[in-house]
Enzyme design. Structure first.
Site: not given
Length: 304
Positions: A177, A227, A297
């Site tokens: 990420r 998510s 996230e």
């Protein structure tokens, strides 16, 4: 609070009226379906418009934000002061040999579809990711044991000096990420993916398999940003949240999905405040019970 709608005339020289929205509801442009208005929403249809827009913003000290499909963003209820540049119109996809070249606003599912139709394997993991190419490169998106770093060859970006650069994979610093695009604040314009020739029926079967798994396991019927938390090293966020007894935990119209604890969903006309309240409670409980820090996230923008 300074209002930037007064700067509409600066952009009217560059855009058609249909490409400019004042006080645009961000709830209509992000997957969570929450959030207050942005002063000016612009929808460029060329790279030149993007460059000139950012030049105008910088010269006039106007804050600006760049989005693709809005699938990994949470906008607070007070909205955003400044400009949001939505890149959804830059969505061209080309297949040349074993490569797929896609503009930043192209949806990942459409990139996966184009690759499948061209009998190219490697990017099928992205068939269910709701984001765009720009966002996917920005955060090195991934799912089902695949990620952008496995298939990207290079990215064309607009750097912080408004210069267009092509950055090869080795220099993109792709990690979990993260990317140099995120670290430097660059804007992805297009990406080239290097795939492999394969059997179209087998490739399609893989897409069908992943689509079925996603539909069975994820709360796709509710607005969310996928998510909600990054995966903590050595753990799975969803498992920690479930073990903490937080499935179904609710504040207002937002809750932890009972189907998949890794998803915070807007199940009943929730607000950004509701969503943020659930996120904060989940972080606190997981830290208290297991000593593990969870980090969102989803990117959080705007003001209360």
């Amino acid at each position: 609070m300074k209002h930037y709608g007064e700067y509409k005339n600066l952009f009217s020289k560059l855009y058609k009226e249909s490409q400019i929205q004042l006080d645009a509801k961000m709830s209509e442009h992000i997957y969570f379906k929450v959030g207050g208005p942005v002063d000016i929403l612009l929808t460029p249809n060329s790279i030149q418009q993007v460059k000139e827009t950012i030049t105008i913003c910088k010269e006039n000290n106007i804050p600006f934000y760049v989005i693709g499909n809005g699938s990994n963003i949470l906008v607070k209820d007070g909205g955003i002061r400044g400009v949001v540049i939505k890149l959804c119109e830059l969505n061209k996809i080309e297949c040349i040999g074993n490569k797929v070249i896609a503009e930043c606003g192209a949806l990942l599912k459409d990139v996966s579809k184009a690759a499948t139709e061209g009998s190219l394997a490697g990017v099928q993991f992205a068939c269910g990711i709701p984001g765009s190419v720009g966002g996917a490169v920005f955060m090195n998106a991934g799912a089902y044991d695949g990620e952008i770093s496995f298939v990207i060859e290079s990215a064309e970006v607009l750097d912080d000096n408004q210069e267009i650069r092509i950055i090869p994979k080795a220099e993109l610093n792709l990690g979990y990420r993260q990317s140099i695009v995120m670290q430097k604040g660059y804007i992805v314009l297009r990406a080239t993916f290097n795939l492999v020739n394969g059997d179209k029926e087998k490739i399609q079967a893989r897409v069908d398999e992943l689509t079925k798994r996603r539909e069975e396991r994820q709360p796709l019927e509710y607005p969310s940003a996928g998510s909600t938390f990054k995966r903590p090293e050595g753990y799975f966020a969803g498992k920690l949240i479930e073990d903490a007894g937080l499935k179904g935990f609710t504040i207002g119209g937002a809750c932890v999905s009972a189907k998949h604890a890794g998803f915070v969903i807007n199940y009943n006309n929730g607000t950004a405040k509701d969503v943020l309240g659930v996120i904060c409670h989940v972080k606190d409980e997981v830290k208290k019970q297991f000593g593990v820090d969870l980090y969102p996230e989803v990117r959080i923008w705007g003001e209360d």
